[in-house]
Write a protein that holds these residues in place. Structure first.
Motif, PDB file in Angstrom:
ATOM      1  N   ASN B 147     -23.477  15.481  52.200  1.00 35.28           N
ATOM      2  CA  ASN B 147     -21.300  15.055  51.946  1.00 35.28           C
ATOM      3  C   ASN B 147     -22.117  15.029  50.512  1.00 35.28           C
ATOM      4  O   ASN B 147     -21.420  13.721  50.330  1.00 35.28           O
ATOM      5  CB  ASN B 147     -21.108  13.913  53.004  1.00 35.28           C
ATOM      6  N   SER B 148     -22.440  15.418  49.861  1.00 43.36           N
ATOM      7  CA  SER B 148     -22.808  15.938  48.177  1.00 43.36           C
ATOM      8  C   SER B 148     -23.315  16.513  48.015  1.00 43.36           C
ATOM      9  O   SER B 148     -22.923  17.763  48.526  1.00 43.36           O
ATOM     10  CB  SER B 148     -23.920  14.909  48.255  1.00 43.36           C
ATOM     11  N   LYS B 149     -22.016  17.496  46.546  1.00 43.33           N
ATOM     12  CA  LYS B 149     -22.293  18.796  46.514  1.00 43.33           C
ATOM     13  C   LYS B 149     -23.311  18.576  45.646  1.00 43.33           C
ATOM     14  O   LYS B 149     -24.311  20.405  45.955  1.00 43.33           O
ATOM     15  CB  LYS B 149     -20.921  18.238  44.462  1.00 43.33           C
ATOM     16  N   TYR B 150     -24.352  18.179  45.115  1.00 41.43           N
ATOM     17  CA  TYR B 150     -25.292  19.200  45.084  1.00 41.43           C
ATOM     18  C   TYR B 150     -26.613  19.294  45.724  1.00 41.43           C
ATOM     19  O   TYR B 150     -26.921  20.487  46.361  1.00 41.43           O
ATOM     20  CB  TYR B 150     -26.283  17.554  43.977  1.00 41.43           C
ATOM     21  N   SER B 151     -26.130  18.428  47.375  1.00 47.93           N
ATOM     22  CA  SER B 151     -26.860  18.831  48.239  1.00 47.93           C
ATOM     23  C   SER B 151     -26.485  20.084  48.934  1.00 47.93           C
ATOM     24  O   SER B 151     -27.102  20.933  49.124  1.00 47.93           O
ATOM     25  CB  SER B 151     -27.090  17.499  49.176  1.00 47.93           C
ATOM     26  N   LEU B 152     -24.775  20.196  48.496  1.00 46.56           N
ATOM     27  CA  LEU B 152     -24.772  21.221  49.789  1.00 46.56           C
ATOM     28  C   LEU B 152     -24.603  22.982  48.485  1.00 46.56           C
ATOM     29  O   LEU B 152     -25.450  23.656  49.477  1.00 46.56           O
ATOM     30  CB  LEU B 152     -22.700  21.429  49.395  1.00 46.56           C
ATOM     31  N   LEU B 153     -24.683  22.196  47.369  1.00 48.08           N
ATOM     32  CA  LEU B 153     -25.379  23.322  46.341  1.00 48.08           C
ATOM     33  C   LEU B 153     -26.463  23.746  47.317  1.00 48.08           C
ATOM     34  O   LEU B 153     -27.241  25.446  47.448  1.00 48.08           O
ATOM     35  CB  LEU B 153     -25.736  23.209  44.987  1.00 48.08           C
ATOM     36  N   LEU B 230     -34.732  27.465  43.105  1.00 52.96           N
ATOM     37  CA  LEU B 230     -33.439  26.772  43.218  1.00 52.96           C
ATOM     38  C   LEU B 230     -33.032  26.032  43.853  1.00 52.96           C
ATOM     39  O   LEU B 230     -32.454  25.370  42.767  1.00 52.96           O
ATOM     40  CB  LEU B 230     -32.823  28.565  42.727  1.00 52.96           C
ATOM     41  N   PRO B 231     -33.377  25.932  44.196  1.00 49.39           N
ATOM     42  CA  PRO B 231     -32.611  25.353  46.127  1.00 49.39           C
ATOM     43  C   PRO B 231     -32.769  23.989  45.101  1.00 49.39           C
ATOM     44  O   PRO B 231     -32.058  22.580  45.768  1.00 49.39           O
ATOM     45  CB  PRO B 231     -32.942  24.750  47.226  1.00 49.39           C
ATOM     46  N   GLU B 232     -34.163  22.924  44.389  1.00 55.86           N
ATOM     47  CA  GLU B 232     -33.997  22.108  44.534  1.00 55.86           C
ATOM     48  C   GLU B 232     -34.451  21.667  42.646  1.00 55.86           C
ATOM     49  O   GLU B 232     -34.843  21.177  42.222  1.00 55.86           O
ATOM     50  CB  GLU B 232     -35.257  21.235  45.047  1.00 55.86           C
ATOM     51  N   GLY B 233     -33.465  22.806  41.893  1.00 50.69           N
ATOM     52  CA  GLY B 233     -33.962  23.008  40.682  1.00 50.69           C
ATOM     53  C   GLY B 233     -33.508  21.564  40.104  1.00 50.69           C
ATOM     54  O   GLY B 233     -32.622  21.442  39.848  1.00 50.69           O
ATOM     55  N   GLU B 234     -34.255  20.462  39.504  1.00 53.45           N
ATOM     56  CA  GLU B 234     -33.939  19.775  39.292  1.00 53.45           C
ATOM     57  C   GLU B 234     -33.202  18.990  37.995  1.00 53.45           C
ATOM     58  O   GLU B 234     -32.040  18.313  38.289  1.00 53.45           O
ATOM     59  CB  GLU B 234     -34.967  18.147  38.999  1.00 53.45           C
ATOM     60  N   LEU B 237     -29.599  20.544  39.720  1.00 52.59           N
ATOM     61  CA  LEU B 237     -28.813  19.713  41.114  1.00 52.59           C
ATOM     62  C   LEU B 237     -29.992  18.737  41.686  1.00 52.59           C
ATOM     63  O   LEU B 237     -29.141  18.363  42.896  1.00 52.59           O
ATOM     64  CB  LEU B 237     -29.485  21.735  42.773  1.00 52.59           C
ATOM     65  N   VAL B 238     -30.326  17.880  40.290  1.00 52.54           N
ATOM     66  CA  VAL B 238     -30.573  16.486  40.652  1.00 52.54           C
ATOM     67  C   VAL B 238     -32.538  16.745  41.420  1.00 52.54           C
ATOM     68  O   VAL B 238     -33.112  17.552  40.858  1.00 52.54           O
ATOM     69  CB  VAL B 238     -29.909  15.653  41.445  1.00 52.54           C
ATOM     70  N   GLY B 240     -31.126  18.684  44.821  1.00 49.29           N
ATOM     71  CA  GLY B 240     -31.427  20.289  45.783  1.00 49.29           C
ATOM     72  C   GLY B 240     -31.103  20.145  47.170  1.00 49.29           C
ATOM     73  O   GLY B 240     -30.522  18.502  47.395  1.00 49.29           O
ATOM     74  N   PHE B 241     -31.517  20.054  48.138  1.00 48.16           N
ATOM     75  CA  PHE B 241     -30.717  20.029  49.751  1.00 48.16           C
ATOM     76  C   PHE B 241     -31.650  18.374  49.234  1.00 48.16           C
ATOM     77  O   PHE B 241     -30.559  18.173  50.790  1.00 48.16           O
ATOM     78  CB  PHE B 241     -31.673  20.312  50.340  1.00 48.16           C
ATOM     79  N   HIS B 242     -32.540  17.609  49.514  1.00 45.13           N
ATOM     80  CA  HIS B 242     -32.673  15.837  49.269  1.00 45.13           C
ATOM     81  C   HIS B 242     -32.570  15.395  48.881  1.00 45.13           C
ATOM     82  O   HIS B 242     -33.418  13.813  48.777  1.00 45.13           O
ATOM     83  CB  HIS B 242     -33.939  16.821  49.754  1.00 45.13           C
ATOM     84  N   THR B 243     -31.295  15.718  47.801  1.00 49.72           N
ATOM     85  CA  THR B 243     -31.175  14.752  46.457  1.00 49.72           C
ATOM     86  C   THR B 243     -30.841  13.017  47.601  1.00 49.72           C
ATOM     87  O   THR B 243     -31.590  12.145  47.042  1.00 49.72           O
ATOM     88  CB  THR B 243     -29.716  15.069  46.079  1.00 49.72           C
TER      89      THR B 243
END
Lengths: 169, 405
Positions: B147-153, B230-234, B237-238, B240-243
C-alpha cells in the motif's frame, strides 16, 4: 488408503475451498489469489491422473500467464473493495435450491455414467501416463485442422480487441 | 532402520533435499559476498574486508543483522498478502532447483545407485517453466500489498517486464528443444555428447549461439537484475517492490533473487553448455585430476596468503579455509570420490562462469530507461528469438524434405 487417494482429497478440498473463497472474498486481489489456488490444485489433480503435460500447461498458461494479467489489471486500476448487495429474493428462494439440485443431478449422472463406473471399479481407465510425443502427434496430425482453426479464431479475437481499443484515436 | 529399508526412494529423496538445501543456502549467502567482491574489484575498491579474512564472514554478519532487525508491517498494508509474498517468492525460487541434475543419470555412492537430482521428471523443462512462471506473484503481490506508491509502481513495472521477457525466454529455448527432441534434463544433457572435429564439444551453444544470447539476456530481465533492474531502481522508486519490507522478509526477497539467478544459470548450463559433461575428450584421462588439482592449487595460494599477507585473527580464519580446501582437494583424489565428483565439478564450474557474467554485466552496463526496456524486449529480442526458431526448424526439416523429394 493409498497415497494418491489421500492426495486426491487434499487437492480436491483445496480446489473447492479456493472456489468458495473466490466468491466470498471482497478484495479483488484476494479473489484472484483464490482462483490461482484453484488452478494449481487442478494442476495437481491432473498430475495424479498421469497427465503431466496438461498439468504443466495448466500452470504455465492459466496460473502463470492469464492470472498474472488479471492481477496486473487489478493493480493497475487499483480496483476497490467490492460492495455487497442484499441477496435478491429470486436468488435466495429459487437460485439456491436449484443450484443444490443441479449439484446432486451432476453427481448422480456422473456416478451412473461409464466414466463413473470405471473410477468406481478402480481400473486405470483412460489415463495411463500420456507421453508428450503422443499428445503432439494427436494435436498436429490427427486434429491439425481443428487446432489451427482454434488458433485463427483466437487471433481474430485479439485483432478485434485491438480494433475496439484503438477506435477513438 | 526398517522404515529406511521399506522406503528407499523416499529416504534417498529426503537426504538429497537436505543436502541440496544446505549447499544452496551456503551458495546463496556467499553469492552476495562474490558479487560485492567482484563489483568492488571492477570499480577499484576492496569490497568487504573487515569481517573475517577477505570479508569471508560478511554473509554471516549480514544474516545475523537481518534476523535481529525490527520486522515492520505497514499499518495500511494487506497483512495476509504482505506476509505471503516473500514466502511465495522464496519457495518458488528454491523449488525449481529440485529439477536440476548436477551430475550423470546414474552414479554409485557407497554401493548405492542413485541420481544426482532430487526429481527426475519426464517433462522437467516444462515443470521448471511452470514454477518460474508463478514467480511473478511474489514481486507483484509484494508491490500491491505494501500500500505504498513506490512499491506499487515497482510491482507493476516488474510484472510488465516479466510478462514481456518470459515470451522471448521461452521461445529462445524452443530451438534447443527441437534439436534435442525431449523435455527431460538428463536426455537434454546426454544428447550433447560428442565432439566436432574431435576436440570442440558438441554443446548446443555452437548451433544455438543466437538462442543462447537471447536466453541469457531475457533471463537477466526475468530475474530483475541490472541492467534490467527497473523494478527496484533506487533513484526513482527508493527500493521498488520491497521498499516497505524490513528484517528477514527483505532478506527472503534477496535470497529469492539469488536463487533465481542460480536456477537460470543452471538451466543455461544444461541447455546450452552441456550440463555436467567435461569439455575434454575421455581419452585425456589426466583431466579427471582437474577437480583435485584446482582445489589443491587454491589451497597452496591460500596458504601463501595466510602466511605472507594476513595478521592476527584473520590468519587463523584463513588457515581454516586453507585446510578445508586442502582436505577437499585430497578427498577428490580418492578412487571412490573421483568419478562421482567429475559431473558436479564441471556443472559448478560452468554455473559459476555464468554467475560471474551476471555480476560483470551489473557492474558494467547502465540501467535501461523503461520505454527502451519494453521496445528492446518486444521489438528486438522477440523477433530475433522467433527467427532463430524458424531457422532451426527449417534446418531440421530441410534434409528430410530433400531425402523424400
Amino acid at each position: 488408503m493409498s497415497l494418491p487417494f489421500i492426495l486426491f482429497f487434499v487437492f480436491a478440498i483445496v480446489a473447492v475451498v479456493g472456489a468458495i473463497l473466490l466468491i466470498v472474498a471482497r478484495e479483488p486481489i484476494h479473489s484472484a489469489l483464490s482462483l490461482i489456488m484453484v488452478m494449481v490444485a487442478l494442476a495437481a489433480l491432473y498430475l495424479l491422473l498421469g497427465a503431466e503435460f496438461i498439468a504443466a500447461v495448466q500452470i504455465i498458461v492459466y496460473a502463470g500467464a492469464i492470472m498474472v494479467l488479471f492481477v496486473f489489471v487489478i493493480m493497475l486500476l487499483n480496483a476497490g473493495v467490492e460492495e455487497r448487495t442484499n441477496w435478491s429474493k429470486i436468488a435466495k428462494y429459487a437460485g439456491l435450491p436449484l443450484g443444490i439440485f443441479l449439484l446432486f443431478e451432476l453427481a448422480h449422472w456422473l456416478a451412473r455414467s461409464a466414466i463413473g463406473a470405471r473410477i468406481a471399479n478402480g481400473s486405470e481407465g483412460t489415463n495411463g501416463a500420456v507421453s508428450t510425443r503422443a499428445l503432439s502427434e494427436m494435436l498436429f496430425q490427427k486434429y491439425l485442422f481443428p487446432f489451427e482453426a482454434t488458433s485463427i479464431l483466437i487471433l481474430i479475437a485479439i485483432l478485434g480487441a485491438l480494433v475496439l481499443a484503438k477506435r477513438d484515436e | 532402520m526398517e522404515f529406511i529399508a521399506q522406503h528407499p526412494v523416499l529416504v534417498a529423496s529426503l537426504v538429497k533435499i537436505a543436502i541440496l538445501m544446505a549447499v544452496l543456502m551456503t551458495i546463496l549467502a556467499y553469492l552476495s559476498w562474490f558479487e560485492r567482491k567482484i563489483i568492488a574489484h571492477i570499480q577499484s575498491r576492496w569490497g568487504p574486508y573487515y569481517v573475517g579474512a577477505h570479508g569471508l564472514l560478511q554473509p554471516l554478519a549480514d544474516g545475523i543483522k537481518f534476523l535481529f532487525k525490527e520486522d515492520l508491517t505497514p499499518p495500511a498494508s494487506d497483512k495476509f498478502v504482505y506476509t505471503l509474498a516473500p514466502f511465495l517468492a522464496l519457495t518458488l525460487a528454491i523449488t525449481t532447483l529440485a529439477l536440476i541434475p548436477f551430475g550423470p543419470a546414474t552414479v554409485w555412492i557407497f554401493g548405492h545407485e542413485t541420481h544426482l537430482v532430487v526429481a527426475n521428471v519426464d517433462i522437467g523443462l516444462l515443470f521448471l517453466f511452470a514454477i518460474t512462471s508463478l514467480g511473478v506473484y511474489g514481486v507483484a503481490l509484494a508491490g500491491w500489498s505494501s500500500n505504498s506508491k513506490y512499491s506499487l509502481l515497482g510491482g507493476l513495472r516488474s510484472s510488465a517486464q516479466m510478462i514481456s521477457y518470459e515470451v522471448s525466454l521461452t521461445l529462445s529455448v524452443v530451438g534447443v528443444l527441437l534439436l534435442a527432441g525431449t523435455f527431460n534434463f538428463n536426455e537434454l544433457v546426454t544428447s550433447q555428447q560428442g565432439y566436432y572435429l574431435h576436440f570442440i564439444p558438441r554443446w548446443r551453444i555452437v548451433p544455438q549461439f543466437i538462442g543462447f544470447l537471447c536466453y541469457f539476456t531475457s533471463a537477466i530481465a526475468e530475474t530483475n537484475r541490472a541492467p534490467f533492474d527497473l523494478p527496484e531502481g533506487e533513484q526513482e522508486l527508493v527500493g521498488g517492490f520491497h521498499t516497505e519490507y524490513s528484517s528477514f522478509k527483505f532478506a527472503m526477497f534477496f535470497m529469492a533473487e539469488y536463487a533465481n539467478m542460480v536456477t537460470v544459470s543452471c538451466l543455461a548450463t544444461i541447455l546450452f553448455l552441456g550440463g555436467w559433461l567435461s569439455p575434454f575428450p575421455d581419452r585425456w584421462t589426466a583431466m579427471q585430476y582437474l577437480p583435485a588439482a584446482s582445489l589443491l592449487a587454491l589451497a597452496v595460494y591460500l596458504a601463501y596468503d595466510t602466511f605472507a599477507q594476513m595478521r592476527g585473527i584473520a590468519r587463523i580464519q584463513l588457515a581454516v579455509v586453507t585446510a578445508l580446501a586442502a582436505v577437499l582437494g585430497l578427498l577428490c583424489l580418492l578412487p571412490a570420490v573421483m568419478p562421482v565428483i567429475q559431473g558436479p565439478f564441471w556443472f559448478t564450474f560452468k554455473m559459476g562462469l555464468l554467475l560471474f557474467f551476471y555480476v560483470w554485466t551489473r557492474s558494467t552496463l547502465p540501467r535501461l530507461r523503461y520505454d527502451q526496456l519494453m521496445s528492446f524486449g518486444w521489438k528486438l529480442l522477440l523477433p530475433v528469438s522467433l527467427l532463430n526458431l524458424v531457422v532451426t526448424a527449417l534446418w531440421i526439416v530441410f534434409p528430410q524434405l530433400v531425402n523424400h523429394g
